[in-house]
Motif scaffolding. Structure first.
Motif, PDB file in Angstrom:
ATOM      1  N   TRP A  72       0.740  -1.162  -0.042  1.00 35.36           N
ATOM      2  CA  TRP A  72       0.030   0.102   0.026  1.00 35.36           C
ATOM      3  C   TRP A  72       0.839   1.216  -0.152  1.00 35.36           C
ATOM      4  O   TRP A  72       1.252   1.744   1.029  1.00 35.36           O
ATOM      5  N   PRO A  73       1.351   1.724  -1.179  1.00 30.67           N
ATOM      6  CA  PRO A  73       2.280   2.918  -1.041  1.00 30.67           C
ATOM      7  C   PRO A  73       1.949   3.969  -0.818  1.00 30.67           C
ATOM      8  O   PRO A  73       2.787   5.001  -0.751  1.00 30.67           O
ATOM      9  N   THR A  74       0.518   4.340  -0.802  1.00 31.04           N
ATOM     10  CA  THR A  74      -0.006   5.710  -0.830  1.00 31.04           C
ATOM     11  C   THR A  74      -1.282   5.452   0.367  1.00 31.04           C
ATOM     12  O   THR A  74      -1.509   4.458   0.268  1.00 31.04           O
ATOM     13  N   ALA A  75      -1.370   6.846   0.748  1.00 35.61           N
ATOM     14  CA  ALA A  75      -2.530   6.806   1.588  1.00 35.61           C
ATOM     15  C   ALA A  75      -3.884   6.385   0.896  1.00 35.61           C
ATOM     16  O   ALA A  75      -4.807   5.743   1.364  1.00 35.61           O
ATOM     17  N   GLN A  76      -4.004   6.696  -0.281  1.00 33.58           N
ATOM     18  CA  GLN A  76      -5.199   6.454  -1.146  1.00 33.58           C
ATOM     19  C   GLN A  76      -5.130   4.843  -1.406  1.00 33.58           C
ATOM     20  O   GLN A  76      -6.403   4.173  -1.405  1.00 33.58           O
ATOM     21  N   SER A  77      -3.963   4.397  -1.724  1.00 36.27           N
ATOM     22  CA  SER A  77      -4.159   2.698  -1.846  1.00 36.27           C
ATOM     23  C   SER A  77      -4.496   1.974  -0.640  1.00 36.27           C
ATOM     24  O   SER A  77      -5.213   0.994  -0.586  1.00 36.27           O
ATOM     25  N   LEU A  78      -4.008   2.570   0.685  1.00 40.97           N
ATOM     26  CA  LEU A  78      -4.517   1.971   1.788  1.00 40.97           C
ATOM     27  C   LEU A  78      -5.976   2.110   2.141  1.00 40.97           C
ATOM     28  O   LEU A  78      -6.842   1.353   2.628  1.00 40.97           O
ATOM     29  N   ALA A  79      -6.410   3.490   1.940  1.00 40.95           N
ATOM     30  CA  ALA A  79      -7.899   3.765   2.074  1.00 40.95           C
ATOM     31  C   ALA A  79      -8.761   2.797   1.249  1.00 40.95           C
ATOM     32  O   ALA A  79      -9.787   2.216   1.559  1.00 40.95           O
ATOM     33  N   ALA A  80      -8.386   2.405   0.022  1.00 40.38           N
ATOM     34  CA  ALA A  80      -8.741   1.404  -0.848  1.00 40.38           C
ATOM     35  C   ALA A  80      -8.816   0.202  -0.597  1.00 40.38           C
ATOM     36  O   ALA A  80      -9.762  -0.924  -1.076  1.00 40.38           O
ATOM     37  N   ALA A  81      -8.200  -0.328   0.475  1.00 40.58           N
ATOM     38  CA  ALA A  81      -7.725  -1.719   0.923  1.00 40.58           C
ATOM     39  C   ALA A  81      -8.868  -2.194   1.952  1.00 40.58           C
ATOM     40  O   ALA A  81      -9.637  -1.543   2.512  1.00 40.58           O
ATOM     41  N   ASP A  82      -9.142  -3.522   1.975  1.00 38.40           N
ATOM     42  CA  ASP A  82     -10.080  -4.283   2.715  1.00 38.40           C
ATOM     43  C   ASP A  82      -9.327  -3.921   4.280  1.00 38.40           C
ATOM     44  O   ASP A  82      -8.119  -4.268   4.223  1.00 38.40           O
ATOM     45  N   ARG A  83     -10.158  -3.469   5.073  1.00 39.51           N
ATOM     46  CA  ARG A  83      -9.633  -3.440   6.465  1.00 39.51           C
ATOM     47  C   ARG A  83      -9.005  -4.733   6.725  1.00 39.51           C
ATOM     48  O   ARG A  83      -8.145  -4.725   7.617  1.00 39.51           O
ATOM     49  N   ALA A  84      -9.781  -5.542   6.644  1.00 40.11           N
ATOM     50  CA  ALA A  84      -9.264  -6.966   7.147  1.00 40.11           C
ATOM     51  C   ALA A  84      -7.824  -7.495   6.666  1.00 40.11           C
ATOM     52  O   ALA A  84      -7.232  -8.044   7.538  1.00 40.11           O
ATOM     53  N   ASP A  85      -7.820  -6.949   5.469  1.00 37.36           N
ATOM     54  CA  ASP A  85      -6.439  -7.387   4.912  1.00 37.36           C
ATOM     55  C   ASP A  85      -5.161  -6.563   5.634  1.00 37.36           C
ATOM     56  O   ASP A  85      -4.270  -7.164   6.073  1.00 37.36           O
ATOM     57  N   VAL A  86      -5.741  -5.282   6.132  1.00 37.50           N
ATOM     58  CA  VAL A  86      -4.726  -4.482   6.728  1.00 37.50           C
ATOM     59  C   VAL A  86      -4.464  -5.023   8.177  1.00 37.50           C
ATOM     60  O   VAL A  86      -3.165  -5.112   8.552  1.00 37.50           O
ATOM     61  N   VAL A  87      -5.595  -5.243   8.748  1.00 37.13           N
ATOM     62  CA  VAL A  87      -5.243  -5.945  10.165  1.00 37.13           C
ATOM     63  C   VAL A  87      -4.719  -7.177  10.180  1.00 37.13           C
ATOM     64  O   VAL A  87      -3.774  -7.660  11.189  1.00 37.13           O
ATOM     65  N   GLY A  88      -4.864  -8.094   9.191  1.00 40.18           N
ATOM     66  CA  GLY A  88      -4.214  -9.309   8.986  1.00 40.18           C
ATOM     67  C   GLY A  88      -2.724  -9.197   8.670  1.00 40.18           C
ATOM     68  O   GLY A  88      -1.848  -9.996   9.426  1.00 40.18           O
ATOM     69  N   PHE A  89      -2.175  -8.021   7.771  1.00 38.07           N
ATOM     70  CA  PHE A  89      -0.950  -7.976   7.780  1.00 38.07           C
ATOM     71  C   PHE A  89      -0.394  -7.475   8.901  1.00 38.07           C
ATOM     72  O   PHE A  89       0.840  -8.143   9.614  1.00 38.07           O
ATOM     73  N   TRP A  90      -0.863  -6.679  10.057  1.00 37.70           N
ATOM     74  CA  TRP A  90      -0.553  -6.161  11.184  1.00 37.70           C
ATOM     75  C   TRP A  90      -0.237  -7.617  12.025  1.00 37.70           C
ATOM     76  O   TRP A  90       0.657  -7.442  12.627  1.00 37.70           O
ATOM     77  N   SER A  91      -1.429  -8.367  12.305  1.00 39.64           N
ATOM     78  CA  SER A  91      -1.082  -9.534  13.192  1.00 39.64           C
ATOM     79  C   SER A  91      -0.096 -10.474  12.777  1.00 39.64           C
ATOM     80  O   SER A  91       0.795 -10.888  13.560  1.00 39.64           O
ATOM     81  N   ASP A  92       0.106 -10.601  11.304  1.00 40.58           N
ATOM     82  CA  ASP A  92       1.168 -11.373  10.606  1.00 40.58           C
ATOM     83  C   ASP A  92       2.674 -11.016  10.972  1.00 40.58           C
ATOM     84  O   ASP A  92       3.562 -11.859  11.169  1.00 40.58           O
ATOM     85  N   HIS A  93       2.701  -9.734  11.151  1.00 42.84           N
ATOM     86  CA  HIS A  93       3.940  -9.129  11.314  1.00 42.84           C
ATOM     87  C   HIS A  93       4.325  -8.721  13.032  1.00 42.84           C
ATOM     88  O   HIS A  93       5.309  -8.039  13.369  1.00 42.84           O
ATOM     89  N   SER A  94       3.309  -9.059  13.794  1.00 49.59           N
ATOM     90  CA  SER A  94       3.432  -9.044  15.184  1.00 49.59           C
ATOM     91  C   SER A  94       3.709  -7.520  15.590  1.00 49.59           C
ATOM     92  O   SER A  94       4.771  -7.189  16.055  1.00 49.59           O
TER      93      SER A  94
END
Length: 325
Positions: A72-94
């Motif tokens: 997600w290289p920009t704020a816009q790409s992060l905003a367009a992402a599925d929130r579950a994917d963002v949370v999953g990334f966070w959890s996967d990287h501890s």
């Protein structure tokens, strides 16, 4: 400064504060740890770093930060992402509490929808973003826009407490931090003073080894007292476990091997086999030293084979101890 021109300002700051500032900035610019977020002024990338590093050591953040920005290289790409994917990334990287991932996603949405893709630049404006508190807002304003106030984190408090004898009081720390920071230089200054706390003035100070630029002014360096708000006073050596560990090693350096009851009175005059400072106390002390590979503990005199710990515990009188060869 008063009409009498005292040698020092409040809280032990040297009168020549400009020399203090120049010394720190020169030290930082000559050599500092290389982190990728220090090579950019992209507010989004810096915000991601600040949120990630709230619960994670900087060295561990690097891989996660790079992977996050690749995805997600920009704020816009992060905003367009599925929130579950963002949370999953966070959890996967501890990366700590998952609500930080949700807040970061929401902040990206605010940037996209409310600010037309442009980041607010001041600490006050940045605090309007979801999950962005005063510290994070100030850090982003400093490192992205060079428009922040003096950062005051745990490392900075430790530095100011030791160097200038600033009392353990948030208002005092903030006052001194503001007084020290050069006008219009929040980017380099906040990086520099946090680097000082992380590299030279950690819980275990490395003043000479790291070439601390404030040694000539530092109260702790001059007095040898390196306590700090997050570094408690060193416990007294007299009567400490460290002292008796040293005595055990010293006594055994003069003997090939001793039983606990032979060793005990040589280590402390109040040794009593069945007392508070008796066989059980001495056995635990010797087991610690054996774990550190300094002693050999055996239930067979002259043997280099260690005793089985649980067996030895039931028959402390038969334990023999010697320095590890």
């Amino acid at each position: 400064m008063s009409d009498g021109e005292p040698d020092e300002t409040a809280y032990g700051l040297p009168a020549d504060a400009d020399a203090v500032r120049k010394a720190l900035v020169a030290w930082y610019e000559a050599d500092h740890r290389s982190f990728p977020w220090r090579e950019t002024d992209d507010a989004y990338a810096i915000l991601v770093c600040e949120v990630m590093s709230q619960q994670t050591q900087l060295e561990r953040v690097v891989d996660a930060w790079n992977a996050f920005l690749d995805r997600w290289p920009t704020a816009q790409s992060l905003a367009a992402a599925d929130r579950a994917d963002v949370v999953g990334f966070w959890s996967d990287h501890s990366l700590g509490y998952n609500n930080r991932a949700r807040y970061l996603h929401e902040a990206a949405t605010q940037i996209t929808e409310e600010y037309d893709g442009s980041f607010p630049e001041t600490p006050t404006e940045l605090q309007e973003l979801m999950g962005v508190g005063p510290y994070t807002a100030n850090a982003v304003a400093s490192f992205a826009f060079n428009a922040g106030d003096a950062v005051v984190d745990t490392n900075v408090k430790r530095v100011l407490y030791r160097a200038f004898d600033v009392p353990d009081d948030d208002e005092a720390f903030e006052s001194v931090a503001r007084e020290l920071m050069p006008a219009g230089a929040s980017r380099v200054w906040n990086n520099a003073i946090m680097e000082l706390g992380g590299v030279a003035c950690g819980k275990r100070p490395r003043c000479d080894e790291a070439g601390c630029p404030w040694r000539q002014w530092c109260h702790a360096y001059q007095t040898g007292d390196f306590t700090a708000p997050d570094v408690p006073t060193q416990p007294s050596f007299e009567g400490s476990r460290r002292q008796f560990r040293g005595r055990v090693v010293s006594v055994l350096s003069e003997y090939d091997e001793l039983t606990l009851d032979e060793l005990g009175p040589r280590v402390r005059v109040d040794y009593s086999p069945d007392g508070e400072y008796g066989r059980d106390w001495l056995r635990e002390l010797c087991l610690d030293l054996a774990d550190d590979e300094l002693l050999t503990i055996s239930d067979d005199p002259g043997s280099s084979e260690p005793a089985e710990t649980e067996t030895a515990a039931s028959s402390t009188q038969s334990i023999f101890v010697s320095l590890k060869q």
